[in-house]
Design a protein around this motif. Sequence first.
Motif: not given
Length: 369
Positions: A186-193, A201-207, A213-225
């Motif tokens: 739940s900590q290392v697999s389920h919650f991260p998803h 969902e947040q980025a879609a609303a913000y954009s 927002t969509q153009s600059f979404a690279a690096g850390g954001f891409r890895d995390m999502t």
Amino acid sequence: MEKKRVYIAGLGLIGASLALGIRRDHPEVEILGYNRSEESRRIALERGMVDRATADFAAWAPLADVIILAVPIQQTIDFIRELAGLDLKENVLISDAGSTKAEIVAAAEDFLQARPVRFVGAHPMAGSHKTGAASADVNIFENAYYIFTPSSLTKPGTTEELQDLLSGLHARFIEIDAAEHDRVTSQVSHFPHILASSLMEQAAAYSQEHALTQSFAAGGFRDMTRIAESEPGMWTSILLTNPEPILERLEDFKEHLDRVADALRSKDQDRIWNFFEEGRRVRKQMEIHKRAGVDSFYDIFINVPDEEDAILGILELLRGTSVVNIRINEENREDINGILQITFKNREDLEKSAKIVRENTDYQVFLDE
């Protein structure tokens, strides 16, 4: 002497890859396969993953010495209920490949308790964004954890027999309690998803108001999502079969966010610095960087100039080496160099590739140690 028969229900990525692993070390075993999709059955037969395939689950279960349920969680529970009413071989070994374990183990102990069978829950912690028998890979489990969650139906020698059958996977076998498995994942697999999909969902609303927002979404954001692209049906099932530990992790994470927000409101530089330092320290200590971590991948990072054919030149140098993934980091960079990240399945390929690139180019090369 009659051949040992293994029946794999579900010839998707996991089930078909399990068949390949069994075939590698135990070519004498007869492998039977079940799948609703005719396409996956055809591919599994044509590529020699299974000896016979069927669309009728119940038909071949009585023939098997070992049954592995590599289907979605609810279907696994339904099949366990169905197995309880079939004329199975005495002492047949039944296992599964579900991502949550407590409900599956409970179902086995409930429905199979009066039957002369053995059952051990299992979770091979490996996967891919690819699906179906066409994506099967005999090396997908290499160095990954293959978790066994014993039940009251797990008799002495059961897990050892299953480990021997699955030796060709080259996985790291471990036994833990089913409930503890669900708490840890739940900590290392389920919650991260959940977090990854929430960020999307947040980025879609913000954009909607901030188009870049969509153009600059690279690096850390891409890895995390990245994992937000996972199959939604599977993750719905996972959440619904492990709700309490996941809800507890969500509440705990809210508290962590609140502490960071408080530090930011008060402009507490020391607390903010300590927050990032603690995250950096803990991550360096975790198994993420070591053999047999959850992903068990090895990464090489190469600083490459933004020049035509630079990346193609590196890939040409590595021709013949098995590569798991390739990505270009910092795509919105303003400097001259970007970072080419190449992922390998084992350390031997990683070190060999790093040596080749260093000897044949003047690019900086870093290994994810």
